[in-house]
Design an enzyme around this catalytic site. Sequence first.
Site, PDB file in Angstrom:
ATOM      1  N   CYS A 178       0.798  -1.233   0.000  1.00  0.00           N
ATOM      2  CA  CYS A 178       0.000   0.000   0.000  1.00  0.00           C
ATOM      3  C   CYS A 178       0.832   1.285   0.000  1.00  0.00           C
ATOM      4  O   CYS A 178       0.763   2.064  -0.940  1.00  0.00           O
ATOM      5  CB  CYS A 178      -0.937  -0.004   1.204  1.00  0.00           C
ATOM      6  SG  CYS A 178      -2.131  -1.348   1.128  1.00  0.00           S
TER       7      CYS A 178
HETATM    8  N1  LIG Z   1      -2.666  -5.963   2.124  1.00  0.00           N
HETATM    9  C1  LIG Z   1      -3.148  -4.878   2.676  1.00  0.00           C
HETATM   10  O1  LIG Z   1      -2.795  -4.521   3.782  1.00  0.00           O
HETATM   11  C2  LIG Z   1      -4.189  -4.029   1.961  1.00  0.00           C
HETATM   12  C3  LIG Z   1      -4.909  -3.098   2.717  1.00  0.00           C
HETATM   13  C4  LIG Z   1      -5.855  -2.315   2.088  1.00  0.00           C
HETATM   14  C5  LIG Z   1      -6.054  -2.441   0.721  1.00  0.00           C
HETATM   15  N2  LIG Z   1      -5.326  -3.339   0.000  1.00  0.00           N
HETATM   16  C6  LIG Z   1      -5.596  -3.442  -1.429  1.00  0.00           C
HETATM   17  O2  LIG Z   1      -6.368  -4.615  -1.660  1.00  0.00           O
HETATM   18  C7  LIG Z   1      -6.015  -5.197  -2.921  1.00  0.00           C
HETATM   19  C8  LIG Z   1      -5.591  -6.636  -2.721  1.00  0.00           C
HETATM   20  O3  LIG Z   1      -4.410  -6.636  -1.926  1.00  0.00           O
HETATM   21  P1  LIG Z   1      -3.952  -7.912  -1.110  1.00  0.00           P
HETATM   22  O4  LIG Z   1      -2.946  -7.419  -0.133  1.00  0.00           O
HETATM   23  O5  LIG Z   1      -5.104  -8.688  -0.626  1.00  0.00           O
HETATM   24  O6  LIG Z   1      -3.212  -8.734  -2.256  1.00  0.00           O
HETATM   25  P2  LIG Z   1      -2.678 -10.243  -2.167  1.00  0.00           P
HETATM   26  O7  LIG Z   1      -1.564 -10.343  -3.123  1.00  0.00           O
HETATM   27  O8  LIG Z   1      -2.466 -10.642  -0.746  1.00  0.00           O
HETATM   28  O9  LIG Z   1      -3.896 -11.091  -2.686  1.00  0.00           O
HETATM   29  C9  LIG Z   1      -4.386 -11.000  -3.960  1.00  0.00           C
HETATM   30  C10 LIG Z   1      -4.879 -12.368  -4.385  1.00  0.00           C
HETATM   31  O10 LIG Z   1      -5.500 -12.200  -5.643  1.00  0.00           O
HETATM   32  C11 LIG Z   1      -5.173 -13.311  -6.459  1.00  0.00           C
HETATM   33  N3  LIG Z   1      -5.379 -12.898  -7.819  1.00  0.00           N
HETATM   34  C12 LIG Z   1      -4.615 -12.139  -8.612  1.00  0.00           C
HETATM   35  N4  LIG Z   1      -5.204 -11.953  -9.801  1.00  0.00           N
HETATM   36  C13 LIG Z   1      -6.370 -12.629  -9.768  1.00  0.00           C
HETATM   37  C14 LIG Z   1      -7.423 -12.835 -10.677  1.00  0.00           C
HETATM   38  N5  LIG Z   1      -7.391 -12.282 -11.875  1.00  0.00           N
HETATM   39  N6  LIG Z   1      -8.447 -13.602 -10.309  1.00  0.00           N
HETATM   40  C15 LIG Z   1      -8.486 -14.150  -9.082  1.00  0.00           C
HETATM   41  N7  LIG Z   1      -7.529 -13.991  -8.164  1.00  0.00           N
HETATM   42  C16 LIG Z   1      -6.491 -13.234  -8.501  1.00  0.00           C
HETATM   43  C17 LIG Z   1      -3.754 -13.642  -6.083  1.00  0.00           C
HETATM   44  O11 LIG Z   1      -3.435 -14.983  -6.397  1.00  0.00           O
HETATM   45  C18 LIG Z   1      -3.767 -13.383  -4.572  1.00  0.00           C
HETATM   46  O12 LIG Z   1      -4.080 -14.551  -3.849  1.00  0.00           O
HETATM   47  C19 LIG Z   1      -4.955  -4.283  -3.504  1.00  0.00           C
HETATM   48  O13 LIG Z   1      -5.565  -3.334  -4.325  1.00  0.00           O
HETATM   49  C20 LIG Z   1      -4.366  -3.597  -2.281  1.00  0.00           C
HETATM   50  O14 LIG Z   1      -3.796  -2.351  -2.590  1.00  0.00           O
HETATM   51  C21 LIG Z   1      -4.421  -4.146   0.602  1.00  0.00           C
END
Ligand SMILES: NC(=O)c1ccc[n+]([C@@H]2O[C@H](COP(=O)([O-])OP(=O)(O)OC[C@H]3O[C@@H](n4cnc5c(N)ncnc54)[C@H](O)[C@@H]3O)[C@@H](O)[C@H]2O)c1
Length: 401
Positions: free
Chosen positions: A257
């Site tokens: 982030c």
């Molecule tokens: N991690 C955090 O602390 C956090 C906090 C707030 C917001 N976010 C936002 O949330 C979103 C997700 O982040 P995250 O940390 O959960 O990511 P992550 O990498 O932990 O998880 C994403 C998941 O999506 C899967 N994926 C990727 N492409 C895909 C597709 N086309 N179809 C299905 N699955 C798919 C991946 O295999 C992975 O398991 C991002 O936009 C991030 O900026 C993250």
Amino acid sequence: MKVVIIGQGYVGLTISAFACEYFEVMGFDNNSKIVEQLNKGISHIEGVEGATLQKWIKAGRYRATTRGSEIADADLVVIAVPTPLTGERKPDLSFIEAACKTIGENIKKAVLIINESTSFPGTLRNYIKPAIEKYSTSTIEHLYAISPERVDPGRGDFNQKNTPRLFAGLTSEASKRTREFYSKFCDQLVEVSSPEVAEAAKLFENTFRQVNIALVNEFAQIAHSLGINVYETLAAADTKPYGFMKFTPSAGVGGHCIPVDPTYLASIAEAHGAPATFIRRANEVNLEMSDYIVRRVVADHGGNLQGKSVLVVGVAYKPNVADVRETAAESVINHLRSQGAVVSWHDDVVRDWKGESSSPLQGADIAVVVTKHDSVDERKILASAPYVFDTTGKVKGAKGL
Ligand SMILES: NC(=O)c1ccc[n+]([C@@H]2O[C@H](COP(=O)([O-])OP(=O)(O)OC[C@H]3O[C@@H](n4cnc5c(N)ncnc54)[C@H](O)[C@@H]3O)[C@@H](O)[C@H]2O)c1
């Protein structure tokens, strides 16, 4: 009601665990290894217990899949896929595009689609909706909303339930249905007037952190050059009961982030002809911290690290999580290696990273603490090398910022 959550990572799996309490949840992820593990009740995300998953699997409330056909009967879809930067550090919406393709090709009835992934203002209206319509085989009037996730993985006091949740729909019906969904498992919902406001607020929150971390990192360098203790100075400033918020110096910012989201804001700003000078500079200051730290260590060793064994302690981007995305440890290690040091790292939470394994916390010439997990004993860090440089401010008796 069947809820499909696309992406079963930090955000998607955590939301899945909350939503299972009230709905049947299908976790869709294109990583078959993750899906296989999840269906066995094995969690890869801190804060989501395997036992919780097993409970919901047994109750028939949770299942994960890689198959698009299995999401066809969804009533509500949440998008929680990565929104990283490209190699040129530009917004990369390819994961969002892929998620839209999955939805468009498989969902045949009108549903509510909520985006939780972080992106720039206009993503829901100008990118997600048109992309889903492009991939749909028939004309379906879905409802669209945004509710940017604010979770801070590894944090004990705030979670999805008690962190106020922003949301906005493209239509009032979408807003109404979004409120109904989240009100089941979120204590406080904050509706804003448009999806663009919600998208911009999320980016601004993380930009605020990026800029303030850069400010304190610059101040740490100023304090050192003046011979002033930065931590004592910050504690002194923090006695002011208003108008000040304490941030602490570090080797830089990491995770999915803080190093990424401000660049989304800067990119959309610049595309609209608005300068984002401050945001760009903050990013640079944080990226330059690893170089500054290594220069300090080099200076303490007569200008040369050739052949010295250096142990980097903690490679996760923050304490008590195994997340190494955008970790500052990587550039600290690269700078140390470019100075001729023989670098290994210790991190019992991460264990394996970039084809290397965690080394024992002992026997180095130099230790550089980048992240201090609660589980790591401060005395063991101090005993691991005759010279310890601490970037966290948590190892008393070590040299540091
Ligand atoms: N991690 C955090 O602390 C956090 C906090 C707030 C917001 N976010 C936002 O949330 C979103 C997700 O982040 P995250 O940390 O959960 O990511 P992550 O990498 O932990 O998880 C994403 C998941 O999506 C899967 N994926 C990727 N492409 C895909 C597709 N086309 N179809 C299905 N699955 C798919 C991946 O295999 C992975 O398991 C991002 O936009 C991030 O900026 C993250």
